[in-house]
Design a protein around this motif. Sequence first.
Motif, PDB file in Angstrom:
ATOM      1  N   LYS A 202     -85.771  16.682 102.518  1.00 43.98           N
ATOM      2  CA  LYS A 202     -85.448  18.072 102.813  1.00 43.98           C
ATOM      3  C   LYS A 202     -86.542  18.797 103.609  1.00 43.98           C
ATOM      4  CE  LYS A 202     -84.006  22.349 100.565  1.00 43.98           C
ATOM      5  NZ  LYS A 202     -83.816  23.063  99.296  1.00 43.98           N
ATOM      6  N   ALA A 203     -87.784  18.674 103.158  1.00 42.41           N
ATOM      7  CA  ALA A 203     -88.871  19.417 103.806  1.00 42.41           C
ATOM      8  C   ALA A 203     -89.001  19.012 105.266  1.00 42.41           C
ATOM      9  CB  ALA A 203     -90.180  19.166 103.066  1.00 42.41           C
ATOM     10  N   THR A 204     -88.829  17.710 105.536  1.00 37.91           N
ATOM     11  CA  THR A 204     -88.973  17.228 106.908  1.00 37.91           C
ATOM     12  C   THR A 204     -87.849  17.753 107.795  1.00 37.91           C
ATOM     13  OG1 THR A 204     -89.900  15.217 105.984  1.00 37.91           O
ATOM     14  CG2 THR A 204     -89.212  15.134 108.276  1.00 37.91           C
ATOM     15  N   VAL A 205     -86.625  17.674 107.281  1.00 35.58           N
ATOM     16  CA  VAL A 205     -85.485  18.128 108.069  1.00 35.58           C
ATOM     17  C   VAL A 205     -85.639  19.607 108.379  1.00 35.58           C
ATOM     18  CG1 VAL A 205     -82.994  18.452 108.063  1.00 35.58           C
ATOM     19  CG2 VAL A 205     -83.975  16.386 107.073  1.00 35.58           C
ATOM     20  N   GLU A 206     -86.050  20.363 107.380  1.00 30.36           N
ATOM     21  CA  GLU A 206     -86.148  21.798 107.595  1.00 30.36           C
ATOM     22  C   GLU A 206     -87.307  22.161 108.513  1.00 30.36           C
ATOM     23  OE1 GLU A 206     -86.019  23.412 103.663  1.00 30.36           O
ATOM     24  OE2 GLU A 206     -83.816  23.360 103.633  1.00 30.36           O
ATOM     25  N   ALA A 207     -88.366  21.348 108.485  1.00 34.70           N
ATOM     26  CA  ALA A 207     -89.534  21.677 109.303  1.00 34.70           C
ATOM     27  C   ALA A 207     -89.309  21.365 110.782  1.00 34.70           C
ATOM     28  CB  ALA A 207     -90.757  20.930 108.791  1.00 34.70           C
ATOM     29  N   HIS A 208     -88.582  20.298 111.087  1.00 35.14           N
ATOM     30  CA  HIS A 208     -88.535  19.848 112.485  1.00 35.14           C
ATOM     31  C   HIS A 208     -87.189  20.029 113.176  1.00 35.14           C
ATOM     32  CE1 HIS A 208     -92.513  18.101 112.105  1.00 35.14           C
ATOM     33  NE2 HIS A 208     -92.131  17.552 110.960  1.00 35.14           N
ATOM     34  N   GLY A 209     -86.179  20.471 112.438  1.00 32.57           N
ATOM     35  CA  GLY A 209     -84.867  20.623 113.079  1.00 32.57           C
ATOM     36  C   GLY A 209     -84.352  19.295 113.583  1.00 32.57           C
ATOM     37  N   GLU A 210     -83.670  19.309 114.757  1.00 33.38           N
ATOM     38  CA  GLU A 210     -83.056  18.072 115.248  1.00 33.38           C
ATOM     39  C   GLU A 210     -84.101  17.011 115.615  1.00 33.38           C
ATOM     40  OE1 GLU A 210     -80.906  19.296 118.753  1.00 33.38           O
ATOM     41  OE2 GLU A 210     -82.729  19.266 119.951  1.00 33.38           O
ATOM     42  N   ALA A 211     -85.354  17.428 115.771  1.00 32.71           N
ATOM     43  CA  ALA A 211     -86.389  16.464 116.159  1.00 32.71           C
ATOM     44  C   ALA A 211     -86.980  15.741 114.946  1.00 32.71           C
ATOM     45  CB  ALA A 211     -87.498  17.165 116.937  1.00 32.71           C
ATOM     46  N   TRP A 212     -86.388  15.937 113.785  1.00 34.44           N
ATOM     47  CA  TRP A 212     -86.993  15.313 112.594  1.00 34.44           C
ATOM     48  C   TRP A 212     -86.872  13.802 112.606  1.00 34.44           C
ATOM     49  CZ3 TRP A 212     -85.034  12.255 108.674  1.00 34.44           C
ATOM     50  CH2 TRP A 212     -83.633  12.166 108.557  1.00 34.44           C
ATOM     51  N   THR A 213     -85.968  13.251 113.425  1.00 36.64           N
ATOM     52  CA  THR A 213     -85.804  11.794 113.444  1.00 36.64           C
ATOM     53  C   THR A 213     -86.789  11.107 114.385  1.00 36.64           C
ATOM     54  OG1 THR A 213     -84.156  11.993 115.179  1.00 36.64           O
ATOM     55  CG2 THR A 213     -83.349  11.918 112.926  1.00 36.64           C
ATOM     56  N   ARG A 214     -87.609  11.896 115.072  1.00 37.19           N
ATOM     57  CA  ARG A 214     -88.620  11.264 115.931  1.00 37.19           C
ATOM     58  C   ARG A 214     -89.611  10.521 115.050  1.00 37.19           C
ATOM     59  NH1 ARG A 214     -87.908  14.534 120.397  1.00 37.19           N
ATOM     60  NH2 ARG A 214     -85.658  14.652 120.407  1.00 37.19           N
ATOM     61  N   PRO A 215     -90.150   9.422 115.587  1.00 31.18           N
ATOM     62  CA  PRO A 215     -91.070   8.620 114.773  1.00 31.18           C
ATOM     63  C   PRO A 215     -92.212   9.439 114.195  1.00 31.18           C
ATOM     64  CG  PRO A 215     -90.622   7.555 116.870  1.00 31.18           C
ATOM     65  CD  PRO A 215     -89.910   8.868 116.910  1.00 31.18           C
ATOM     66  N   GLU A 216     -92.721  10.373 114.970  1.00 26.55           N
ATOM     67  CA  GLU A 216     -93.876  11.126 114.480  1.00 26.55           C
ATOM     68  C   GLU A 216     -93.510  12.075 113.338  1.00 26.55           C
ATOM     69  OE1 GLU A 216     -92.572  11.272 117.491  1.00 26.55           O
ATOM     70  OE2 GLU A 216     -92.578  13.303 118.322  1.00 26.55           O
ATOM     71  N   ASN A 217     -92.216  12.383 113.185  1.00 23.38           N
ATOM     72  CA  ASN A 217     -91.807  13.315 112.135  1.00 23.38           C
ATOM     73  C   ASN A 217     -91.109  12.644 110.958  1.00 23.38           C
ATOM     74  OD1 ASN A 217     -92.623  15.308 113.930  1.00 23.38           O
ATOM     75  ND2 ASN A 217     -90.570  15.588 114.756  1.00 23.38           N
ATOM     76  N   MET A 218     -90.437  11.527 111.243  1.00 26.40           N
ATOM     77  CA  MET A 218     -89.488  11.016 110.262  1.00 26.40           C
ATOM     78  C   MET A 218     -90.129  10.579 108.949  1.00 26.40           C
ATOM     79  SD  MET A 218     -86.801   7.877 110.459  1.00 26.40           S
ATOM     80  CE  MET A 218     -85.504   8.525 111.475  1.00 26.40           C
ATOM     81  N   VAL A 219     -89.492  11.006 107.868  1.00 22.06           N
ATOM     82  CA  VAL A 219     -89.848  10.513 106.541  1.00 22.06           C
ATOM     83  C   VAL A 219     -88.603   9.811 106.024  1.00 22.06           C
ATOM     84  CG1 VAL A 219     -90.407  11.186 104.185  1.00 22.06           C
ATOM     85  CG2 VAL A 219     -91.526  12.326 106.121  1.00 22.06           C
ATOM     86  N   SER A 220     -88.751   8.530 105.633  1.00 20.85           N
ATOM     87  CA  SER A 220     -87.563   7.786 105.217  1.00 20.85           C
ATOM     88  C   SER A 220     -87.860   7.034 103.929  1.00 20.85           C
ATOM     89  CB  SER A 220     -87.148   6.827 106.329  1.00 20.85           C
ATOM     90  OG  SER A 220     -88.174   5.905 106.583  1.00 20.85           O
ATOM     91  N   ASN A 221     -86.828   6.378 103.381  1.00 24.02           N
ATOM     92  CA  ASN A 221     -87.029   5.735 102.082  1.00 24.02           C
ATOM     93  C   ASN A 221     -86.629   4.254 102.086  1.00 24.02           C
ATOM     94  OD1 ASN A 221     -84.287   6.033 102.310  1.00 24.02           O
ATOM     95  ND2 ASN A 221     -83.965   6.433 100.133  1.00 24.02           N
ATOM     96  N   GLY A 222     -86.480   3.668 103.266  1.00 23.90           N
ATOM     97  CA  GLY A 222     -85.994   2.300 103.330  1.00 23.90           C
ATOM     98  C   GLY A 222     -87.090   1.263 103.479  1.00 23.90           C
ATOM     99  N   ALA A 223     -86.664   0.046 103.829  1.00 27.57           N
ATOM    100  CA  ALA A 223     -87.587  -1.085 103.892  1.00 27.57           C
ATOM    101  C   ALA A 223     -88.530  -1.007 105.090  1.00 27.57           C
ATOM    102  CB  ALA A 223     -86.793  -2.384 103.949  1.00 27.57           C
ATOM    103  N   PHE A 224     -88.132  -0.251 106.092  1.00 28.46           N
ATOM    104  CA  PHE A 224     -88.968  -0.152 107.292  1.00 28.46           C
ATOM    105  C   PHE A 224     -89.189   1.312 107.661  1.00 28.46           C
ATOM    106  CE2 PHE A 224     -86.882  -4.244 107.459  1.00 28.46           C
ATOM    107  CZ  PHE A 224     -87.885  -5.104 107.882  1.00 28.46           C
ATOM    108  N   ASN A 225     -90.295   1.559 108.373  1.00 26.49           N
ATOM    109  CA  ASN A 225     -90.562   2.903 108.880  1.00 26.49           C
ATOM    110  C   ASN A 225     -90.530   2.891 110.400  1.00 26.49           C
ATOM    111  OD1 ASN A 225     -90.997   3.890 106.319  1.00 26.49           O
ATOM    112  ND2 ASN A 225     -93.199   3.393 106.389  1.00 26.49           N
ATOM    113  N   LEU A 226     -89.905   3.897 110.938  1.00 27.49           N
ATOM    114  CA  LEU A 226     -89.799   4.019 112.390  1.00 27.49           C
ATOM    115  C   LEU A 226     -91.169   4.347 112.976  1.00 27.49           C
ATOM    116  CD1 LEU A 226     -87.315   4.095 114.285  1.00 27.49           C
ATOM    117  CD2 LEU A 226     -87.431   6.589 114.124  1.00 27.49           C
TER     118      LEU A 226
END
Lengths: 548, 299, 306
Positions: A202-226
Amino acid sequence: MEFSTGISRFLTKGTFVKTTRAVALGVSLLAGTSALVAPSLAMAEMVFNRGNGTEPGSLDPQISEDVNSSTILRDVFEGLTAEFTDGSLIPGQAESWTVSPDGLIYTFKIRSDAVWSNGDPVTAQDFVYSWQRGVNPTTGSEYSFLLYPLQNAQAIANGEEKDLSKLGVKALDDKTLEVQLEGPAPYFLGMLTHSVAYPVHKATVEAHGEAWTRPENMVSNGAFNLIEWTPQSRIVAVKSDSYWNKDSVKLDKVVYYPTESTTTELKRYRAGELDWTYEVPNDQISWIKENMGDEFHVSNYLGTYYYGFNLTKPPFNDPKLRKAFSLAIDRDILTSKIVTAGEVPAYAFVVPGVTAYDAVYADFKDQTQADRDAEALKLYEEAGYSKDKPLEIELRYNTNDNHKKIAIAISSMWKKVFGAKVNLVNEEFKVFLETRKQKEVTQAFRAGWIGDYNDPNTFLELWLSDSGLNDTGFNNPEFDSLLKQASLEQDAPKRKELLMKAEGIFLESNAVAPIYHYVTKRMVKPYVKGWQSNVMDHIRSQYITVEK
Amino acid sequence: MAIDMEIKSAMDLEPEVKGRSLWQDAFRRLLNNKASVASFVVLITIVLIALIGPLLHSHPFDEVYWDYIQSAPDVEAGFYFGTDTNGRDLYVRTLYGIRVSLLVGLVATGVSLLIGVTYGAIAGYVGGTTDNLMMRFVDIMYSMPFMFFVILLMVIFGRNIFLIFAALGAVEWLTMARIVRGQTLSIKNREFVEAARAAGVSGFNIVRRHIIPNALGPVIVYVTLTIPQVILIESFLSFLGLGVQEPMTSLGVLISEGAQQMESAPWALLFPASALAIILFCFNFIGDGLRDALDPRDR
Amino acid sequence: MFSFILKRLAGAIPTLFIIITLAFFLIRTAPGGPFDKERTVPPEVQANLNAVYHLDKPLYEQYGHYLFNVIQGDFGPSFQYRDFSVTDLIGSGFPVSLTLGLTAIFFAITIGMSLGAIAALRQNSAIDYAVMATAMTGITIPNFVMAPLLTLVFGVYLGMLPVGGWGDGVSQAILPVVALALPQIAYIARLTRGSMIEVLRSNFVRTARAKGLPERVMLTRHAMKAAMLPVVSYLGPASAAIITGSVVVEQIFSIPGIGRYFVQGALNRDYTLVMGVVIFYGTLIIVFNLIVDIVYGMLDPKVRMG
């Protein structure tokens, strides 16, 4: 070299690189020894070069809608449930769950060691936030309808219910999630492996808007990190240290290569630049089988390629004519000479082998083609046409080499059996979709359907009279009511009976002529291990090893 | 504009000769140019084969031969150029492709000729503000991403061979208009035009009778260079999947299909690509020959 | 000179305005929308998507909105690549297309002009015929045949060069540069040869020769300069086209340039992306035409700028 520094400068400028230590190392090595250091780096770490179709549309789990972004998201995120290599359902972020006897309430226990890549724990609130986000109209999620089994989901999506908290999901505590469904949905657990049901931070999505999926912003929970995303070039993910099941992950790095042209993809594979292709070019299948058959992998896929008829206008409002045209398609010749990867001739709409179902077939499945042709001609004449008074129809398909080949072949069969005059109409994709939807000028048209989840429902609900996907105009109250009953039925065998009966009615009408069931076909280097074909073609990099 | 300057300066040098003797001279010179004459002969032969060939061959262009899918050239079976992935005879299809490609080239060039010559002649003859405005418009059109508009048109109106003609013609007329305008400017103050004007001939007739015929030389050269260009653009559109409707075909469609399978079925690329190359070669040689023949300084 | 440039740039504004307007309404007339897929979304989801991207507003309002944003330099979000804005996509693709395009143009000019000049000097010799035949072949083989052929031979069979990709070293750029430059070399060689022959016949060359000016000086200093004129006017629009990327080359070599967005954007009804690329390309053509005119003025004293 002047030139190479120029390029690398451009590259870093135009690329969205997350400067972790690994990348910084890579870049400095690259700069230091000019070009082509990549192979020596590959020795040190286990890298999987994965061909991945076209450029992903989005890496936002709730927004993503295409197959190629789903592949990446499955590696980078994880839902409550997950799949093993064979596609079977296993616990993901949830370590266990219970279902109420009426099948309406699911209670998930989230793992205590499930954490985000920034160290935050994955909580039940994260799921609540994400699912609310999925159905929230302002998100613009194309797959929000997959969450419709949740209570009030549809009402929220169409704006009737403004209060997001009315959605049937709540956090009992940080690690306990309770889900309330509208009705029993046996496919619900499987659907949770779809990206729309993944949690987002939530915090990441709200902080970065549509750019939250960029590698420098993304926070994820899977086996790999972008760590890198260069549009149209590559996406790089590295093994996550925070993933709860990190011991199962052998790869250090996955590089996804979007490659629009399958011919190019195959060449890159042959040149050793890719370990795995997303597809293979149809024109070269026989050549591939002959020359590199060992590396060519084909397996059944949960989809049906078919021709639809427009039931709302002449001439195909006549069921006899529809049956005649369906009978006259020689599916065996088609799958042995035109589409040659090993596609399965189709006499059913629901792909045989789907879970919780027994295949239902059209009545002519066991006839010989000669008998079918004879019957077809008889029906054609009963419908009022003959060799002397031939029917002239339009066969519509969208621009694509494969569709073109099939249309040419089938029109030639129709010409041969009936002497019918078939005009091929090729339309650009979006125009085609529009014409098909309007049901005004279409007569016979190409279509295909890939199941969203492994259940007959995803195939049959297309043909509800009010379905937006029903481009044939098939409208049968009995079919509608059977499907309705099935959706409320809690007893699995009874539900199966209802659905099978519905498909029987649908096939009887010949609203569509199933042609073949899709297969996935790809090239895989022999040193790529730890994977298995499965009907959904969900192959997670998580289990893969590259043993060069 | 740059190109206008170029043409104008070229025309300044042109001596004033009577139309007819200029053409006769040019024709004589053209006949002396072996490459051009040979190209002309080859081109005519190709056109004849493309027109007659299919009639003499027993295979229809759209028939699927199920036993000969993607098979190599086989003279005994009558598949001189092999078959495509649908088992259709590539010899007949190549001939049909030649017809369509040439037709696209000719008609599109014709469209561009019609618009370009009219537009250019009017702009040049009327002159002044009209000329200024008209050429400003051409400048604006030059800045248009045309390929993109062509693609959009194909997308909106569907795959229609007439649309291909019109769209390509619409792209190519701009240069034509500039050439003709430049010519017109240099011709319109000549004595014979002045004389006609003094004799009360209407503006329309002066343009039609005097200006256009005298501006024709560079236009013809440009036409022979435009035809191959249009054929190439058509093949590019085919590569993008925006070519002519099946079962009709064009060289562009055949080549882009052939390029997909250059390893597994080289014949599918080789024959149509050679046909295209030969045709383009011919047009280029003829264009060069015409340019030399019409160049007055070579005398 | 400076006021000339200013005047031309001011004149470009109405041109750009026309381009924007035409492209905007044309793409909107195309059937289908950005969110139409094989899998049609339910009507309420479609409505939500339209609302998110303001596609539910009347067209003129969207147009006004768009113009307003463009003036402020905001080209909007892409509909197809929903995590990126159009500016992001062009910003990441253009440097690639530019690098590739400039390299190709550089080779095209040096090789093409040298070949053309050599052919002209040895007019009707074996060298002339060889050069011209090669050039002609270069023109007659479409790019989408040449490029896969190159990758097959040098990438797959010989394994000398990478087949595709970008950003991992110079070697990846070689084949695409060759594929891009080949037809240009051919065109430029032909143009140079033609104008060179003309120049060599002209009075000033005859005079220079008669005066006893060394052939080499005469050639490099005078003839070449005059012979460049048509090449320059050809290069203007051609450069704009090459620099904005070639769909064919980008697709076949999987290069992340912006050329593909032209076609993809139009086919996907990615309205904003299409508009962004059209405006970008239009601007480049205008700028290159301007550069051509300036260079032309420097090369040809007869042309004065006013």
